[in-house]
Design a protein around this motif. Sequence first.
Motif, PDB file in Angstrom:
ATOM      1  N   LEU A 292      13.605  11.912   1.777  1.00 30.97           N
ATOM      2  CA  LEU A 292      14.720  11.201   1.800  1.00 30.97           C
ATOM      3  C   LEU A 292      15.072   9.766   2.225  1.00 30.97           C
ATOM      4  O   LEU A 292      15.954   8.957   2.009  1.00 30.97           O
ATOM      5  CB  LEU A 292      15.739  12.031   2.821  1.00 30.97           C
ATOM      6  N   ALA A 293      13.872   9.079   2.782  1.00 32.03           N
ATOM      7  CA  ALA A 293      13.846   7.863   3.211  1.00 32.03           C
ATOM      8  C   ALA A 293      13.756   6.672   2.014  1.00 32.03           C
ATOM      9  O   ALA A 293      12.938   6.842   1.103  1.00 32.03           O
ATOM     10  CB  ALA A 293      12.656   7.786   4.061  1.00 32.03           C
ATOM     11  N   THR A 294      14.561   5.723   2.310  1.00 30.26           N
ATOM     12  CA  THR A 294      14.681   4.629   1.331  1.00 30.26           C
ATOM     13  C   THR A 294      14.378   3.389   2.072  1.00 30.26           C
ATOM     14  O   THR A 294      14.490   2.108   1.484  1.00 30.26           O
ATOM     15  CB  THR A 294      16.036   4.579   0.749  1.00 30.26           C
ATOM     16  N   GLY A 295      14.003   3.446   3.270  1.00 26.54           N
ATOM     17  CA  GLY A 295      14.019   2.095   4.190  1.00 26.54           C
ATOM     18  C   GLY A 295      12.404   1.555   3.854  1.00 26.54           C
ATOM     19  O   GLY A 295      11.568   2.299   3.257  1.00 26.54           O
ATOM     20  N   LEU A 364       7.013   5.663  20.523  1.00 29.61           N
ATOM     21  CA  LEU A 364       7.709   5.468  19.233  1.00 29.61           C
ATOM     22  C   LEU A 364       6.769   4.626  18.511  1.00 29.61           C
ATOM     23  O   LEU A 364       6.258   3.627  18.807  1.00 29.61           O
ATOM     24  CB  LEU A 364       9.144   4.811  19.420  1.00 29.61           C
ATOM     25  N   ALA A 365       6.711   5.041  17.008  1.00 24.39           N
ATOM     26  CA  ALA A 365       5.625   4.046  16.282  1.00 24.39           C
ATOM     27  C   ALA A 365       6.545   3.876  15.006  1.00 24.39           C
ATOM     28  O   ALA A 365       7.264   4.829  14.607  1.00 24.39           O
ATOM     29  CB  ALA A 365       4.430   5.039  16.114  1.00 24.39           C
ATOM     30  N   LEU A 366       6.306   2.610  14.429  1.00 23.89           N
ATOM     31  CA  LEU A 366       6.901   2.171  13.270  1.00 23.89           C
ATOM     32  C   LEU A 366       5.668   2.110  12.292  1.00 23.89           C
ATOM     33  O   LEU A 366       4.698   1.334  12.313  1.00 23.89           O
ATOM     34  CB  LEU A 366       7.436   0.763  13.402  1.00 23.89           C
ATOM     35  N   TYR A 367       5.922   2.860  10.996  1.00 20.67           N
ATOM     36  CA  TYR A 367       4.972   2.659   9.874  1.00 20.67           C
ATOM     37  C   TYR A 367       5.535   1.894   8.723  1.00 20.67           C
ATOM     38  O   TYR A 367       6.934   1.995   8.472  1.00 20.67           O
ATOM     39  CB  TYR A 367       4.459   4.226   9.282  1.00 20.67           C
ATOM     40  N   ARG A 368       4.840   1.123   7.854  1.00 18.20           N
ATOM     41  CA  ARG A 368       5.323   0.626   6.951  1.00 18.20           C
ATOM     42  C   ARG A 368       5.273   1.453   5.744  1.00 18.20           C
ATOM     43  O   ARG A 368       4.200   2.113   5.525  1.00 18.20           O
ATOM     44  CB  ARG A 368       4.423  -0.602   6.449  1.00 18.20           C
ATOM     45  N   MET A 369       6.363   1.591   4.783  1.00 19.96           N
ATOM     46  CA  MET A 369       6.435   2.766   3.723  1.00 19.96           C
ATOM     47  C   MET A 369       5.515   2.501   2.599  1.00 19.96           C
ATOM     48  O   MET A 369       4.942   3.340   1.999  1.00 19.96           O
ATOM     49  CB  MET A 369       7.839   2.648   3.198  1.00 19.96           C
ATOM     50  N   ASP A 370       5.050   1.252   2.281  1.00 20.65           N
ATOM     51  CA  ASP A 370       4.229   0.985   1.287  1.00 20.65           C
ATOM     52  C   ASP A 370       2.654   1.452   1.466  1.00 20.65           C
ATOM     53  O   ASP A 370       1.985   2.026   0.794  1.00 20.65           O
ATOM     54  CB  ASP A 370       4.012  -0.513   0.986  1.00 20.65           C
ATOM     55  N   ILE A 371       2.577   1.429   2.787  1.00 17.66           N
ATOM     56  CA  ILE A 371       0.853   2.174   3.197  1.00 17.66           C
ATOM     57  C   ILE A 371       1.091   3.443   3.426  1.00 17.66           C
ATOM     58  O   ILE A 371       0.260   4.246   2.941  1.00 17.66           O
ATOM     59  CB  ILE A 371       0.627   1.549   4.628  1.00 17.66           C
ATOM     60  N   VAL A 372       2.433   4.199   3.838  1.00 14.53           N
ATOM     61  CA  VAL A 372       2.545   5.416   3.721  1.00 14.53           C
ATOM     62  C   VAL A 372       2.407   6.006   2.400  1.00 14.53           C
ATOM     63  O   VAL A 372       1.826   7.138   2.089  1.00 14.53           O
ATOM     64  CB  VAL A 372       4.166   5.715   4.393  1.00 14.53           C
ATOM     65  N   GLY A 373       2.856   5.441   1.212  1.00 16.43           N
ATOM     66  CA  GLY A 373       2.945   5.819  -0.069  1.00 16.43           C
ATOM     67  C   GLY A 373       1.419   5.981  -0.138  1.00 16.43           C
ATOM     68  O   GLY A 373       0.949   6.577  -1.213  1.00 16.43           O
ATOM     69  N   ARG A 374       0.745   5.027   0.340  1.00 16.49           N
ATOM     70  CA  ARG A 374      -0.930   5.271  -0.132  1.00 16.49           C
ATOM     71  C   ARG A 374      -1.467   6.476   0.527  1.00 16.49           C
ATOM     72  O   ARG A 374      -2.528   6.936  -0.161  1.00 16.49           O
ATOM     73  CB  ARG A 374      -1.517   3.822   0.443  1.00 16.49           C
ATOM     74  N   ILE A 375      -1.267   6.860   1.547  1.00 15.29           N
ATOM     75  CA  ILE A 375      -2.057   7.717   2.180  1.00 15.29           C
ATOM     76  C   ILE A 375      -1.260   9.222   2.135  1.00 15.29           C
ATOM     77  O   ILE A 375      -1.902  10.197   2.258  1.00 15.29           O
ATOM     78  CB  ILE A 375      -1.911   7.383   3.606  1.00 15.29           C
ATOM     79  N   GLY A 376       0.001   9.245   1.502  1.00 16.10           N
ATOM     80  CA  GLY A 376       0.480  10.449   1.407  1.00 16.10           C
ATOM     81  C   GLY A 376       1.272  10.806   2.579  1.00 16.10           C
ATOM     82  O   GLY A 376       1.271  10.279   3.638  1.00 16.10           O
ATOM     83  N   GLY A 377       1.782  12.344   2.471  1.00 14.73           N
ATOM     84  CA  GLY A 377       2.653  12.752   3.747  1.00 14.73           C
ATOM     85  C   GLY A 377       1.930  13.678   4.628  1.00 14.73           C
ATOM     86  O   GLY A 377       0.629  13.200   5.008  1.00 14.73           O
ATOM     87  N   PHE A 378       2.643  14.363   5.318  1.00 15.43           N
ATOM     88  CA  PHE A 378       1.977  14.993   6.486  1.00 15.43           C
ATOM     89  C   PHE A 378       1.180  16.308   5.792  1.00 15.43           C
ATOM     90  O   PHE A 378       1.493  16.958   4.821  1.00 15.43           O
ATOM     91  CB  PHE A 378       2.873  15.706   7.147  1.00 15.43           C
ATOM     92  N   ARG A 379       0.018  16.734   6.406  1.00 13.88           N
ATOM     93  CA  ARG A 379      -0.645  17.614   5.777  1.00 13.88           C
ATOM     94  C   ARG A 379      -0.530  18.925   6.464  1.00 13.88           C
ATOM     95  O   ARG A 379      -0.737  19.017   7.834  1.00 13.88           O
ATOM     96  CB  ARG A 379      -2.324  17.479   5.969  1.00 13.88           C
ATOM     97  N   ASP A 380      -0.285  20.205   5.756  1.00 15.31           N
ATOM     98  CA  ASP A 380       0.199  21.515   6.244  1.00 15.31           C
ATOM     99  C   ASP A 380      -1.189  22.098   6.964  1.00 15.31           C
ATOM    100  O   ASP A 380      -1.001  22.732   8.037  1.00 15.31           O
ATOM    101  CB  ASP A 380       0.210  22.311   5.211  1.00 15.31           C
ATOM    102  N   GLU A 381      -2.420  21.625   6.689  1.00 13.53           N
ATOM    103  CA  GLU A 381      -3.602  22.076   7.585  1.00 13.53           C
ATOM    104  C   GLU A 381      -3.503  21.449   8.968  1.00 13.53           C
ATOM    105  O   GLU A 381      -4.525  22.240   9.620  1.00 13.53           O
ATOM    106  CB  GLU A 381      -4.991  21.995   6.650  1.00 13.53           C
ATOM    107  N   CYS A 382      -3.006  20.530   9.095  1.00  7.83           N
ATOM    108  CA  CYS A 382      -2.931  20.015  10.527  1.00  7.83           C
ATOM    109  C   CYS A 382      -1.500  20.083  11.140  1.00  7.83           C
ATOM    110  O   CYS A 382      -1.049  19.577  12.181  1.00  7.83           O
ATOM    111  CB  CYS A 382      -3.259  18.462  10.522  1.00  7.83           C
TER     112      CYS A 382
END
Length: 740
Positions: A292-295, A364-382
Motif C-alpha cells: 500500500l506504500a507510496t512514500g 524505530l528505523a527508516l528505510y529508503r523505498m528504492d533500496i527496499v525495491g531492490r531487496i524485495g519484501g519480508f520472507r515467509d521462511e523468517c
Amino acid sequence: MSRPVRCRLDPVHQIVSDAAGAWRAVGSDPYFRILPPAGRRRHRGGWVRIRADLAPLGRTKLVPLLYVDDGKGFRESLTIPLERGEAGIDNLVRLPRRVRGLRLDPLSGAGGFTLGHVTFDHLGVPAAYAEIIRRLVARLPAAERPLPRLVARVAELIRRRPARALWRDFLDSAKPRPVPASYAAWIEAVETPSRLSVPAMRAAITGFGFAPRISIVMPVYDTPKVWLEAAIASVRAQAYENWELCLCDDNSPSAHVWPMLQAFADADPRIKLHRRRHNGRIAAASNDAMALATGAYMTLMDHDDAIPDNALYEFVRVLNEDPSVDFLYSDEDKISVEGVRYDFFFKPDWSPEALEACMYTAHLALYRMDIVGRIGGFRDECNGAQDYDFALRYTEHVRNVRHVPKVLYHWRAIPGSTAQTMDNKDYVIAAAVRGLEDRARRTGTLDHVRPSPYAGCFFLRRKIVGAPRVSLVIPSAGRDSTVGGRSVDLLAECLASIRRTSTYGDIEIVVVDNGDLRPATLAALQRYDARRITYAEPGFNVAAKMNLGASVATGEILVFLNDDVAVITPDWIEAMLALLQIDGVGAVGPKLLFETGEIQHAGVSIVDATPDHVRRGYPGDDPGHFFSTVGNRNYLAVTGACLMVRQDAFAGLGGFDEAYAVNYNDIDLCLRLWEQGRRIVYCAQAELYHYESRNRARTVDPAEHERFRTRWARKIPQDPFYSPWFEALPPTFELDPARF
C-alpha cells in the motif's frame, strides 16, 4: 509484640525456577510480586522489618529493589533500595499508609540466585525506634557500645546540635540509601527539556527543504482494542504530518478489529487498509501492508506499540541535514501496560558486527523505498524474525547510516509479547538463525550460526578464507607470578596454554625479551617451538618491543599477546580471524577474564579522551547492555593484551607509536585504523584468562595521557559506541549515578 509473617512470592516477570529456592533471571527487568500472607488481602503500611534469604549463585551481582504501589502504580519515586549482607536482606523500612502492591527486583539483568522466604515484621512506633537504636549501636566500634560511652556520646551531640535536627537525623538513619540512577530521572533531566512542542516542531518543518512522505507499515492481528487505539493515535499525533499509515489486517478473529480500522481510515485519508481473506502470518501481512506504500521512505511499527510525537520529525530533520542517508535508526525503550517506561536501549552508532549478534537497530528505523525495491519484501521462511532478516538484507546495500540518539519508539510489554521476553516466542529464535545463515552465505561462506545462552543474541561465524599463518608476538620480562595459588613462570605457562589448547593449525610464536630469560624459561621456548628475539635498547618500551617482534614475524596475521594470558576457548584464533577477514575490519580483540572469572576486557570506551575497559570487574557471564558483553560488537578500540591485526595493515600504519612506551600504544593503533575507516571488533566468542591483578592500581604516565589527549580529544568528542548518558569512568553501560 509482633511476630514475623511469611509473604508469598509470585515470579511474574523474566524469572524462572531452576530448583527449590533457586531462581534464574532471564531478562533485563526481572521481578517478583510480593503477595500478602495467606488469609490477608493487603499489605499493611508503617514500619516493617523485611528479611529475605537472598543470595547470588556464581558471580551474579544482586541489586535488590522494593517497589511500592500506593494506589498510583509502581513508579521510581516509591522505590526502596534494599541492603544485602552475608545473611541476606534485613532492612527496616517505612511503607506508606496505603499499600496496594509490592514488587521485589532482585537484580537488573540475567543471573542466578537463591530466594526461599520473605518475611515481614510489622513494628509499632516504639519497637521501630528501638530497632533504629539497635542498628545505630551495631554500626559503632565495639569500644563505643557500652552504655556509659553511649550516654556521653548522645550528651555531646545534644550540646552541639538542636534537638529537632538530631531527631531528624535519627529517623533518617533508618531510611534507605538514595535510589540508584533511574531512567525516570533521565527522562526528566534530559529528554523532557530537549523535546520541542508540536507547534515548535511544525514551525521548524516549514523551513525544511525536503519533506518526503513516510509510509508506516503496520501488520495487525487480533490486537486488543486499547493497544490498537493507542498505536494508531500515536501515529496521528506526529508533528511531522506527511505520512501514511499502511495497515493490513491478517484476518483477525476478533470482531472489533476490522470495524475499528475502517473507522480510523474514514476519519483520516492518510490511513490505508487491506484485509487478508486468510491468515498469512506476519511476513505476508507486512508485505501486503507494504504494497500500500507510496512514500519515498518506510518505517515499521508493531500493532500494539507507540511512537512519541517527535519520531518522524527527528528522522526528517536528519534527512534535511544529509539527504544521502540510506538508513536511520533510533534508540528505544519498553512501556508497561500501566504506562511506565523502562528497559531503555541506548544504541551504538552504526555497528555491523553488532547487527550480526542481535537485531539492535529494530525500532524505530527508516528505510529508503528504492533500496527496499531492490531487496524485495519480508520472507515467509523468517516469520517471527522477518524484520531482522529484512534489516540484514537491507544494510548490505547501504553506504550512509545514521543513528539518532533519541528514544523514538516504545515497545508495549503485554503478556506474551516479544517485548516482555523473546522466550515467549521460541520460533523467533529459529527464524533469526535462518536469516543469519543466509546473511553469512551472501557475504562469505557460512561456518555456523548458533543461538547464545541469552535469548535474542547469536553467534555467527563465516569460514576462514585460506589458512594464513598467524604470528603471536609476545613481549616478556620473563617474570613469575602467583596463579591459582602457586608461583608460575608466566611466559612458560602462556606458551604451554597456546600449544596445548589452541586448535588453529599454522601458529608462529615470537617472544621478545630483554636478554635475561632464565634457563628454565629458555627451555620452555624450545619445548613449545617459540622463536626468540632480544630487545637490547635501554629503558622499558613495550611498543618498541612489539614493533621489533612484528618485524621478524612471518605471518600474514599478527596477534600481540601479553605473557600473562591463558587460552580458554580452543578456537579463539579461528573466531577472531573469521571477523578480521570481513571487509572493513581492522582489528579484533577477545573477551579477557581475570583469574577470578570476572571481566577484565570486553571492549574499550573512550570518554573525555580517556580510554577504559567496559564492564571491568563484572561477572564473566554478565550479558551487558543489550548483549554488549556476550555478543560481537564494534568499539573504538580493544586491548593490546590480545590484539589481532593484518600484517600489511599494521605495517602501513608504521606499527605502534613508540612514544607511548607503556600506555595507549594499543588504543592509538586502533584509533589510527578507525581513522582510515576500518572497524574495530570485540569478539565475544574468544575467551582467554588475563592474570593481570584484579586489584592492581592502574597508573598512567601523565605525559602519555597528555600526548593521547592532544592527538585524539578533538577527533573523538564523543565515543560513537558508548552513550554519553552512561557512567564514564568506569564505563559500566549503566546510567551515570552522579546525574540520574
